[in-house]
Design a protein around this motif. Structure first.
Motif, PDB file in Angstrom:
ATOM      1  N   SER A  26       0.808  -1.219   0.000  1.00  0.00           N
ATOM      2  CA  SER A  26       0.000   0.000   0.000  1.00  0.00           C
ATOM      3  C   SER A  26       0.839   1.267   0.000  1.00  0.00           C
ATOM      4  N   LEU A  27       2.136   1.155   0.268  1.00  0.00           N
ATOM      5  CA  LEU A  27       3.000   2.335   0.260  1.00  0.00           C
ATOM      6  C   LEU A  27       3.182   2.888  -1.148  1.00  0.00           C
ATOM      7  N   LEU A  28       3.092   2.010  -2.156  1.00  0.00           N
ATOM      8  CA  LEU A  28       3.268   2.450  -3.539  1.00  0.00           C
ATOM      9  C   LEU A  28       1.992   2.360  -4.366  1.00  0.00           C
ATOM     10  N   HIS A  29       1.081   1.510  -3.966  1.00  0.00           N
ATOM     11  CA  HIS A  29      -0.092   1.252  -4.803  1.00  0.00           C
ATOM     12  C   HIS A  29      -1.378   1.399  -3.991  1.00  0.00           C
ATOM     13  N   ARG A  30      -2.324   2.107  -4.565  1.00  0.00           N
ATOM     14  CA  ARG A  30      -3.641   2.184  -3.949  1.00  0.00           C
ATOM     15  C   ARG A  30      -4.337   0.833  -4.105  1.00  0.00           C
ATOM     16  N   ARG A  31      -4.872   0.340  -3.014  1.00  0.00           N
ATOM     17  CA  ARG A  31      -5.542  -0.966  -3.057  1.00  0.00           C
ATOM     18  C   ARG A  31      -6.745  -0.916  -3.986  1.00  0.00           C
ATOM     19  N   LYS A  32      -6.864  -1.936  -4.842  1.00  0.00           N
ATOM     20  CA  LYS A  32      -7.995  -2.003  -5.768  1.00  0.00           C
ATOM     21  C   LYS A  32      -9.293  -2.209  -5.000  1.00  0.00           C
ATOM     22  N   ARG A  33     -10.335  -1.567  -5.483  1.00  0.00           N
ATOM     23  CA  ARG A  33     -11.646  -1.730  -4.855  1.00  0.00           C
ATOM     24  C   ARG A  33     -12.198  -3.112  -5.156  1.00  0.00           C
ATOM     25  N   GLU A  34     -12.651  -3.810  -4.134  1.00  0.00           N
ATOM     26  CA  GLU A  34     -13.219  -5.150  -4.296  1.00  0.00           C
ATOM     27  C   GLU A  34     -14.730  -5.077  -4.154  1.00  0.00           C
ATOM     28  N   ALA A  35     -15.433  -5.251  -5.262  1.00  0.00           N
ATOM     29  CA  ALA A  35     -16.895  -5.243  -5.209  1.00  0.00           C
ATOM     30  C   ALA A  35     -17.410  -6.498  -4.516  1.00  0.00           C
ATOM     31  N   PHE A  36     -16.634  -7.559  -4.578  1.00  0.00           N
ATOM     32  CA  PHE A  36     -16.968  -8.809  -3.899  1.00  0.00           C
ATOM     33  C   PHE A  36     -15.676  -9.552  -3.630  1.00  0.00           C
ATOM     34  N   ARG A  37     -15.723 -10.478  -2.693  1.00  0.00           N
ATOM     35  CA  ARG A  37     -14.577 -11.341  -2.408  1.00  0.00           C
ATOM     36  C   ARG A  37     -15.091 -12.771  -2.306  1.00  0.00           C
ATOM     37  N   SER A  38     -14.481 -13.668  -3.049  1.00  0.00           N
ATOM     38  CA  SER A  38     -14.985 -15.045  -3.144  1.00  0.00           C
ATOM     39  C   SER A  38     -13.999 -16.043  -2.549  1.00  0.00           C
ATOM     40  N   ARG A  39     -14.499 -16.877  -1.666  1.00  0.00           N
ATOM     41  CA  ARG A  39     -13.687 -17.960  -1.098  1.00  0.00           C
ATOM     42  C   ARG A  39     -14.139 -19.322  -1.630  1.00  0.00           C
ATOM     43  N   HIS A  40     -15.432 -19.456  -1.817  1.00  0.00           N
ATOM     44  CA  HIS A  40     -16.016 -20.725  -2.289  1.00  0.00           C
ATOM     45  C   HIS A  40     -16.474 -20.522  -3.728  1.00  0.00           C
ATOM     46  N   ILE A  41     -15.794 -21.188  -4.667  1.00  0.00           N
ATOM     47  CA  ILE A  41     -16.071 -20.998  -6.095  1.00  0.00           C
ATOM     48  C   ILE A  41     -16.420 -22.343  -6.721  1.00  0.00           C
ATOM     49  N   SER A  42     -17.560 -22.389  -7.396  1.00  0.00           N
ATOM     50  CA  SER A  42     -18.060 -23.645  -7.962  1.00  0.00           C
ATOM     51  C   SER A  42     -17.669 -23.763  -9.436  1.00  0.00           C
ATOM     52  N   HIS A  43     -16.727 -24.657  -9.719  1.00  0.00           N
ATOM     53  CA  HIS A  43     -16.194 -24.861 -11.060  1.00  0.00           C
ATOM     54  C   HIS A  43     -17.234 -25.507 -11.973  1.00  0.00           C
ATOM     55  N   ARG A  44     -17.582 -24.783 -13.030  1.00  0.00           N
ATOM     56  CA  ARG A  44     -18.653 -25.218 -13.943  1.00  0.00           C
ATOM     57  C   ARG A  44     -19.949 -25.486 -13.173  1.00  0.00           C
ATOM     58  N   GLY A  45     -20.105 -24.784 -12.074  1.00  0.00           N
ATOM     59  CA  GLY A  45     -21.282 -24.954 -11.238  1.00  0.00           C
ATOM     60  C   GLY A  45     -21.169 -26.082 -10.235  1.00  0.00           C
ATOM     61  N   GLY A  46     -20.081 -26.855 -10.320  1.00  0.00           N
ATOM     62  CA  GLY A  46     -19.911 -28.019  -9.454  1.00  0.00           C
ATOM     63  C   GLY A  46     -20.041 -29.286 -10.266  1.00  0.00           C
ATOM     64  N   ALA A  47     -19.032 -29.523 -11.142  1.00  0.00           N
ATOM     65  CA  ALA A  47     -19.123 -30.601 -12.140  1.00  0.00           C
ATOM     66  C   ALA A  47     -19.070 -31.996 -11.544  1.00  0.00           C
ATOM     67  N   GLY A  48     -18.755 -32.107 -10.254  1.00  0.00           N
ATOM     68  CA  GLY A  48     -18.724 -33.422  -9.630  1.00  0.00           C
ATOM     69  C   GLY A  48     -20.040 -33.799  -8.982  1.00  0.00           C
ATOM     70  N   GLU A  49     -20.955 -32.827  -8.862  1.00  0.00           N
ATOM     71  CA  GLU A  49     -22.216 -33.077  -8.178  1.00  0.00           C
ATOM     72  C   GLU A  49     -23.427 -32.960  -9.096  1.00  0.00           C
ATOM     73  N   ASN A  50     -23.280 -32.219 -10.184  1.00  0.00           N
ATOM     74  CA  ASN A  50     -24.324 -32.105 -11.206  1.00  0.00           C
ATOM     75  C   ASN A  50     -23.635 -31.988 -12.563  1.00  0.00           C
ATOM     76  N   LEU A  51     -24.364 -32.266 -13.624  1.00  0.00           N
ATOM     77  CA  LEU A  51     -23.772 -32.112 -14.947  1.00  0.00           C
ATOM     78  C   LEU A  51     -23.242 -30.699 -15.108  1.00  0.00           C
ATOM     79  N   GLU A  52     -22.009 -30.595 -15.547  1.00  0.00           N
ATOM     80  CA  GLU A  52     -21.315 -29.312 -15.627  1.00  0.00           C
ATOM     81  C   GLU A  52     -22.057 -28.271 -16.454  1.00  0.00           C
ATOM     82  N   ASN A  53     -21.961 -27.025 -15.989  1.00  0.00           N
ATOM     83  CA  ASN A  53     -22.486 -25.874 -16.728  1.00  0.00           C
ATOM     84  C   ASN A  53     -23.985 -25.956 -17.038  1.00  0.00           C
ATOM     85  N   THR A  54     -24.728 -26.661 -16.190  1.00  0.00           N
ATOM     86  CA  THR A  54     -26.190 -26.699 -16.366  1.00  0.00           C
ATOM     87  C   THR A  54     -26.841 -25.813 -15.301  1.00  0.00           C
TER      88      THR A  54
END
Length: 318
Positions: A26-54
């Protein structure tokens, strides 16, 4: 002798300054504004639990409380933006054709059973929802859920239409887009600089070069999201007995180079989110969070949710 002392003192000063600024961005760069912060992200909606991208996959993930949906986009023959991973329909539908050559109304349904790309010898069997959805469907169904869009082909019309949909549904602050291709990311940013972008592969390599030379703290960054794989999971995707010694060494080296807590801490300190993909086992979830990653992308959103609850990691949708 004095010249040598001067060079050594200069180098030492540079190294110390770089190390200090790496920890205090932060001494050199202004922190970017975060409209949201994501910790849990579902890949293709969760391709291991339902058909992907449905829509069924997306609805399941959102009901669980996922912070973000990750999906892929293509353009049909009649220029409809569809949510689909492959340019070919062969793997997902069994039809030997390309999505770009088929009108949306004529797209075949998904097969009943699809392999999970990031889990060896695992398959997902779907229910009644086997339809390839439109991106519009996702935006309408989940107006407040952040969406991570992989623009799968270098197509100006696709990029323009995705941007138009983001604007139409007022999602500039709920969308991130990009691709491993630097050309695609440049076109995305030029088309709509209000939508945050991902690091392309060439930019990831540049980022690593800057980090290891100590220059990173001094360089401005336009991207707001770094998505990188955890190389060590390769041993889980391929039979270790079939990997050569050189392949194992390359995997080990790539893991050592990419998985650096000091790098992730510096980026998050500048408001750049770090997502590690695609992780499907608890030990990998734990490692990613221990390294300081903002979020984990998984094919198994239920498993990730249970892990996060058990270890007091909370989702952070705003």
């Amino acid at each position: 002798m004095s010249a040598v002392v001067y060079v050594l003192s200069t180098v030492t000063g540079y190294v110390l300054t770089s190390a200090f600024l790496l920890k205090c961005p932060s001494l050199l760069h202004r922190r970017k504004r975060e409209a949201f912060r994501s910790r849990h992200i579902s890949h293709r909606g969760g391709a291991g639990e339902n058909l992907e991208n449905t829509m069924a996959a997306f609805k399941h993930a959102v009901k669980l409380g996922t912070d973000m949906l990750e999906l892929d986009c293509h353009l049909t023959k009649d220029e409809q933006v569809v949510v689909l991973h492959d340019s070919s329909l062969k793997r997902s539908t069994g039809i030997n054709a390309y999505v770009a050559d088929v009108a949306y109304a004529d797209l075949p349904p998904y097969l009943c059973k699809l392999g999970v790309s990031f889990k060896r010898d695992c398959y997902c069997e779907g229910g009644e929802d086997k339809r390839i959805p439109l991106l519009r469907d996702v935006f309408e169904a989940f107006p407040s859920t952040p969406v991570n869009i992989d623009i799968k082909v270098n197509n100006d019309t696709l990029i323009k239409k995705v941007s138009e949909l983001v604007i139409q549904y007022k999602r500039q602050d709920l969308t991130v887009w990009g691709n491993s291709s630097n050309e695609i990311v440049k076109k995305c940013h030029k088309e709509n600089p209000q939508i945050p972008i991902l690091f392309s592969l060439p930019r990831v390599l540049l980022l690593l070069g800057l980090f290891y030379t100590g220059l990173l703290p001094f360089v401005p960054i336009k991207e707001q999201f770094l998505e990188i794989p955890m190389p060590s999971i390769v041993s889980k995707l391929k039979d270790p007995q079939r990997q050569t010694r050189s392949q194992r060494f390359i995997t080990w080296l790539a893991d050592k180079v990419l998985m650096r807590k000091s790098l992730f801490d510096h980026l998050t300190g500048r408001g750049i989110q770090v997502y590690i993909w695609v992780l499907n086992d608890e030990e990998d979830f734990q490692r990613a969070f221990d390294l300081g990653a903002t979020g984990v992308m998984t094919d198994y959103p239920t498993k990730l949710k249970e892990f996060m609850e058990k270890n007091n990691y909370t989702t952070t949708i705003k």
